[in-house]
Design an enzyme around this catalytic site. Structure first.
Site, PDB file in Angstrom:
ATOM      1  N   VAL A 146       0.816  -1.228   0.000  1.00  0.00           N
ATOM      2  CA  VAL A 146       0.000   0.000   0.000  1.00  0.00           C
ATOM      3  C   VAL A 146       0.850   1.279   0.000  1.00  0.00           C
ATOM      4  O   VAL A 146       0.305   2.374  -0.141  1.00  0.00           O
ATOM      5  CB  VAL A 146      -1.000   0.061   1.193  1.00  0.00           C
ATOM      6  N   LYS A 147       2.159   1.152   0.134  1.00  0.00           N
ATOM      7  CA  LYS A 147       3.008   2.343   0.239  1.00  0.00           C
ATOM      8  C   LYS A 147       3.178   3.034  -1.117  1.00  0.00           C
ATOM      9  O   LYS A 147       2.740   2.533  -2.139  1.00  0.00           O
ATOM     10  CB  LYS A 147       4.382   1.954   0.817  1.00  0.00           C
ATOM     11  N   ASN A 148       3.863   4.191  -1.110  1.00  0.00           N
ATOM     12  CA  ASN A 148       3.974   4.992  -2.338  1.00  0.00           C
ATOM     13  C   ASN A 148       4.688   4.242  -3.461  1.00  0.00           C
ATOM     14  O   ASN A 148       4.417   4.484  -4.635  1.00  0.00           O
ATOM     15  CB  ASN A 148       4.712   6.306  -2.057  1.00  0.00           C
TER      16      ASN A 148
END
Ligand SMILES: Cc1ncc(COP(=O)(O)O)c(C=O)c1O
Length: 389
Positions: free
Chosen positions: A191-193
């Site tokens: 879910v991170k950038n």
């Protein structure tokens, strides 16, 4: 089964699959040449001197604390509003946690308060500021105080990679340039950038720390001829520290390299979505989004709002097929912390009030305008029914 809109998800395409397949068909799967390339890509992205890719953001934080020399008898300070991994990194070194309350608008450490605590407590050896949702902490102030007190700063930038911020002289900084810290840690969870599946990295401008981190990532082993204490045989290696296997694989690094190339586009979409949310909620009394910097070029990982009817809104959105999340349950209220360190509910009232109101709405680059409009309409409907709109 109902098709839920998630709060976050990865953006992975054919190029990532192709580049990973190339590695899978090569002779080298574990840490090798792709990890070296990925580390160079991270240095370019951040403007840092050294990047050390590791297996998880948690490993990055733990190894950074170890490299800083944190150990039994020491203390470290962090925010109560973070994922438990930030504080656990210090605990795993045998050190004792100290918290300071947060700022009600940025959701980051209240820097005046954090600095006051650092100045009072000479046992604090490390400070871990957390850039919540991608919003940078007040790093300049913190760096001045920590330098005076010989305290190491390890940024938890697990939410923030790809962002830029402006300092008090007007100069722009990339997240991870370590201009006001010793080390910066990232997570590459889906879910991170940017993602490598699971993964993380530490960046630092300090070559000595980098060398320690590289050894700690590999069981505390060194093969560096300038450091060897005993043998000189070509196969010789020495273990100088106790550590673990914290390595990233080459196929994960191949995925990460494509994600670095894509990051400007992913960031732009995250920024657009955040702007649309902020505009849509501007007239809604019951909803307050996280405060944005005046000149904002953050890479927003989370769309956090404060809302009076948080639990009701969470349930209302779920009924409409929209998943949300709460970032985070205050660390000092976790049973383990209460049992081992005597922390209590009520210790950090701003953080606890924030927690009672916080909700992260769906935010990810492939979120369509239509799906975002559906989230906005559902939030407005809930608040208008509650008489807030
Ligand atoms: C603020 C923060 N710190 C640390 C971590 C740990 O990262 P990882 O899940 O990659 O171990 C995360 C992510 O889960 C995080 O959001």
């Amino acid at each position: 089964m109902k098709d839920y809109l998630p709060y976050g998800r990865q953006s992975i395409g054919e190029e990532e699959a192709r580049r990973m397949r190339d590695v899978l068909e090569s002779d080298w799967l574990t840490q090798g040449p792709k990890v070296v390339e990925f580390e160079a890509g991270l240095n370019d992205l951040c403007g840092s001197r050294n990047a050390i890719a590791v297996s998880h953001g948690t490993t990055a934080l733990y190894l950074a604390c170890r490299a800083a020399g944190l150990g039994p008898g020491d203390r470290f300070l962090t925010s109560p509003i973070t994922f438990v991994a930030t504080a656990n990194a210090g605990l795993l070194c045998g050190a004792e946690p100290v918290f300071a309350d947060i700022d009600a608008k940025t959701f980051n450490l209240d820097m005046d308060e954090a600095i006051r605590v650092v100045k009072q407590d000479s046992r604090i050896k490390v400070v871990l500021p957390v850039h919540m949702g991608g919003r940078m902490c007040g790093m300049e102030q913190l760096a001045t105080a920590c330098r005076e007190n010989e305290v190491t700063i390890i940024e938890d930038a697990c939410h923030a990679i790809g962002g830029r911020w402006r300092d008090s002289t007007g100069a722009w900084h990339n997240v991870g340039d370590c201009a006001f810290s010793d080390m910066t840690c990232f997570s590459f969870h889906p879910v991170k950038n940017l993602t490598t599946g699971e993964g993380g990295a530490v960046v630092t401008n300090d070559d000595e720390l980098a060398s320690r981190l590289r050894s700690l990532r590999n069981h505390g082993i060194t093969r560096d001829p300038t450091r060897l204490k005993e043998g000189r045989e070509p196969w010789h290696y020495e273990m100088h520290d106790l550590s673990l296997n914290g390595r990233l694989t080459d196929f994960q690094a191949a995925l990460g390299l494509v994600q670095i190339d894509k990051l400007p586009r992913l960031k732009k979409r995250r920024q657009e979505l955040v702007r649309r949310y902020d505009e849509a909620f501007a007239d809604l009394d019951g909803v307050t989004p996280q405060a944005r910097p005046v000149e904002d070029d953050s890479c927003w990982h989370l769309m956090i709002i404060r809302t009076r009817g948080r639990t009701g809104l969470y349930e209302h959105l779920l009924e409409k097929g929209i998943r949300t999340q709460v970032h985070y349950i205050p660390v000092h209220t976790q049973p383990y912390y209460k049992e081992h360190f005597g922390t209590r509910r009520g210790d950090y009232p701003v953080a606890e009030k924030y927690y009672a109101q916080a909700l992260s709405l769906p935010l990810f680059p492939d979120l369509s305008d239509a799906d975002q409009d559906r989230v906005i309409a559902a939030v407005r409907e809930f608040h208008q029914a509650a008489g807030d709109g």
